[in-house]
Design a protein around this motif. Sequence first.
Motif, PDB file in Angstrom:
ATOM      1  N   LEU A  36      56.817  59.918  23.964  1.00  0.00           N
ATOM      2  CA  LEU A  36      57.723  58.900  24.494  1.00  0.00           C
ATOM      3  C   LEU A  36      57.107  57.515  24.653  1.00  0.00           C
ATOM      4  O   LEU A  36      57.837  56.523  24.702  1.00  0.00           O
ATOM      5  CB  LEU A  36      58.257  59.336  25.861  1.00  0.00           C
ATOM      6  N   ILE A  37      55.799  57.437  24.748  1.00  0.00           N
ATOM      7  CA  ILE A  37      55.155  56.185  25.148  1.00  0.00           C
ATOM      8  C   ILE A  37      55.416  55.041  24.169  1.00  0.00           C
ATOM      9  O   ILE A  37      55.576  53.892  24.571  1.00  0.00           O
ATOM     10  CB  ILE A  37      53.638  56.383  25.400  1.00  0.00           C
ATOM     11  N   GLY A  38      55.496  55.321  22.885  1.00  0.00           N
ATOM     12  CA  GLY A  38      55.751  54.279  21.898  1.00  0.00           C
ATOM     13  C   GLY A  38      57.086  53.588  22.123  1.00  0.00           C
ATOM     14  O   GLY A  38      57.187  52.359  22.086  1.00  0.00           O
ATOM     15  N   THR A  39      58.126  54.365  22.377  1.00  0.00           N
ATOM     16  CA  THR A  39      59.458  53.812  22.635  1.00  0.00           C
ATOM     17  C   THR A  39      59.443  52.960  23.896  1.00  0.00           C
ATOM     18  O   THR A  39      59.988  51.852  23.919  1.00  0.00           O
ATOM     19  CB  THR A  39      60.498  54.941  22.760  1.00  0.00           C
ATOM     20  N   CYS A  40      58.808  53.452  24.923  1.00  0.00           N
ATOM     21  CA  CYS A  40      58.705  52.727  26.187  1.00  0.00           C
ATOM     22  C   CYS A  40      58.009  51.385  25.977  1.00  0.00           C
ATOM     23  O   CYS A  40      58.494  50.343  26.425  1.00  0.00           O
ATOM     24  CB  CYS A  40      57.930  53.580  27.196  1.00  0.00           C
ATOM     25  N   LEU A  41      56.888  51.391  25.282  1.00  0.00           N
ATOM     26  CA  LEU A  41      56.096  50.174  25.115  1.00  0.00           C
ATOM     27  C   LEU A  41      56.736  49.186  24.146  1.00  0.00           C
ATOM     28  O   LEU A  41      56.632  47.966  24.344  1.00  0.00           O
ATOM     29  CB  LEU A  41      54.677  50.537  24.673  1.00  0.00           C
ATOM     30  N   ARG A  42      57.411  49.672  23.115  1.00  0.00           N
ATOM     31  CA  ARG A  42      58.107  48.761  22.193  1.00  0.00           C
ATOM     32  C   ARG A  42      59.182  47.958  22.934  1.00  0.00           C
ATOM     33  O   ARG A  42      59.412  46.788  22.628  1.00  0.00           O
ATOM     34  CB  ARG A  42      58.724  49.522  21.021  1.00  0.00           C
ATOM     35  N   ALA A  43      59.827  48.575  23.909  1.00  0.00           N
ATOM     36  CA  ALA A  43      60.860  47.882  24.685  1.00  0.00           C
ATOM     37  C   ALA A  43      60.269  46.759  25.536  1.00  0.00           C
ATOM     38  O   ALA A  43      60.990  45.879  25.984  1.00  0.00           O
ATOM     39  CB  ALA A  43      61.614  48.877  25.563  1.00  0.00           C
ATOM     40  N   LEU A  44      58.968  46.784  25.747  1.00  0.00           N
ATOM     41  CA  LEU A  44      58.293  45.756  26.538  1.00  0.00           C
ATOM     42  C   LEU A  44      57.592  44.720  25.662  1.00  0.00           C
ATOM     43  O   LEU A  44      56.733  43.977  26.143  1.00  0.00           O
ATOM     44  CB  LEU A  44      57.281  46.411  27.484  1.00  0.00           C
ATOM     45  N   SER A  45      57.961  44.644  24.399  1.00  0.00           N
ATOM     46  CA  SER A  45      57.273  43.739  23.477  1.00  0.00           C
ATOM     47  C   SER A  45      57.443  42.261  23.847  1.00  0.00           C
ATOM     48  O   SER A  45      56.692  41.420  23.376  1.00  0.00           O
ATOM     49  CB  SER A  45      57.747  43.975  22.046  1.00  0.00           C
ATOM     50  N   PHE A  46      58.390  41.929  24.710  1.00  0.00           N
ATOM     51  CA  PHE A  46      58.630  40.548  25.120  1.00  0.00           C
ATOM     52  C   PHE A  46      57.665  40.066  26.192  1.00  0.00           C
ATOM     53  O   PHE A  46      57.580  38.858  26.459  1.00  0.00           O
ATOM     54  CB  PHE A  46      60.072  40.385  25.623  1.00  0.00           C
ATOM     55  N   VAL A  47      56.925  40.958  26.844  1.00  0.00           N
ATOM     56  CA  VAL A  47      56.043  40.535  27.934  1.00  0.00           C
ATOM     57  C   VAL A  47      54.824  39.803  27.378  1.00  0.00           C
ATOM     58  O   VAL A  47      54.440  39.980  26.223  1.00  0.00           O
ATOM     59  CB  VAL A  47      55.619  41.712  28.845  1.00  0.00           C
ATOM     60  N   ASP A  48      54.215  38.984  28.217  1.00  0.00           N
ATOM     61  CA  ASP A  48      53.037  38.217  27.814  1.00  0.00           C
ATOM     62  C   ASP A  48      51.757  39.025  27.931  1.00  0.00           C
ATOM     63  O   ASP A  48      50.760  38.706  27.284  1.00  0.00           O
ATOM     64  CB  ASP A  48      52.931  36.954  28.670  1.00  0.00           C
ATOM     65  N   GLU A  49      51.777  40.033  28.778  1.00  0.00           N
ATOM     66  CA  GLU A  49      50.633  40.930  28.960  1.00  0.00           C
ATOM     67  C   GLU A  49      51.195  42.330  29.173  1.00  0.00           C
ATOM     68  O   GLU A  49      52.052  42.521  30.027  1.00  0.00           O
ATOM     69  CB  GLU A  49      49.823  40.514  30.197  1.00  0.00           C
ATOM     70  N   LEU A  50      50.717  43.287  28.400  1.00  0.00           N
ATOM     71  CA  LEU A  50      51.173  44.670  28.558  1.00  0.00           C
ATOM     72  C   LEU A  50      49.985  45.534  28.944  1.00  0.00           C
ATOM     73  O   LEU A  50      48.993  45.613  28.221  1.00  0.00           O
ATOM     74  CB  LEU A  50      51.805  45.182  27.263  1.00  0.00           C
ATOM     75  N   LEU A  51      50.097  46.163  30.098  1.00  0.00           N
ATOM     76  CA  LEU A  51      49.031  46.964  30.678  1.00  0.00           C
ATOM     77  C   LEU A  51      49.509  48.401  30.846  1.00  0.00           C
ATOM     78  O   LEU A  51      50.578  48.635  31.418  1.00  0.00           O
ATOM     79  CB  LEU A  51      48.645  46.381  32.047  1.00  0.00           C
ATOM     80  N   VAL A  52      48.743  49.345  30.325  1.00  0.00           N
ATOM     81  CA  VAL A  52      49.038  50.764  30.512  1.00  0.00           C
ATOM     82  C   VAL A  52      47.919  51.359  31.346  1.00  0.00           C
ATOM     83  O   VAL A  52      46.738  51.203  31.019  1.00  0.00           O
ATOM     84  CB  VAL A  52      49.154  51.509  29.169  1.00  0.00           C
ATOM     85  N   ILE A  53      48.299  52.016  32.426  1.00  0.00           N
ATOM     86  CA  ILE A  53      47.346  52.773  33.228  1.00  0.00           C
ATOM     87  C   ILE A  53      47.583  54.230  32.885  1.00  0.00           C
ATOM     88  O   ILE A  53      48.639  54.793  33.181  1.00  0.00           O
ATOM     89  CB  ILE A  53      47.547  52.540  34.746  1.00  0.00           C
ATOM     90  N   ASP A  54      46.612  54.825  32.212  1.00  0.00           N
ATOM     91  CA  ASP A  54      46.728  56.215  31.789  1.00  0.00           C
ATOM     92  C   ASP A  54      45.972  57.103  32.772  1.00  0.00           C
ATOM     93  O   ASP A  54      44.808  56.861  33.070  1.00  0.00           O
ATOM     94  CB  ASP A  54      46.144  56.391  30.384  1.00  0.00           C
TER      95      ASP A  54
END
Length: 142
Positions: A36-54
Amino acid sequence: MSIEGLQETSKSPVTNTGAARQRVSGVVIAYNRVDLIGTCLRALSFVDELLVIDKSSTDGTAELAAQFADRVIVVPWSPVVEETRAFAVATCKHDWIVCMDDDECLSVEAVRFIERELISPRASVYLLPQRHYIMGQHDERA
């Protein structure tokens, strides 16, 4: 790279351009959601900084997230998300922050709304409506 006991991977930051607007960080807390993570992160492509805490995924979630995120920070697994989210928010570079879970996805309408608000904010905190799907079926009661 190890930072204070945390494992961090990075990709080159992507800068979004357009109308003058507030800069925004996106935060996703993830654990074993490689499907699922790819779909979630693609939807956030507009942000200036994308941070994932795994939270120490064992299924390749962190590695896949690194293809989309500016930073992926791996932390020890814990059942409590609030402490992890507080750490993530404190790590963000921008004052405006979109927080999402790894099984959530923004709609096109939600992204448009956020983009408009970043240009001319009317509030300091926003709550977006959610649609819940259980086993592929929309459930209004959830």
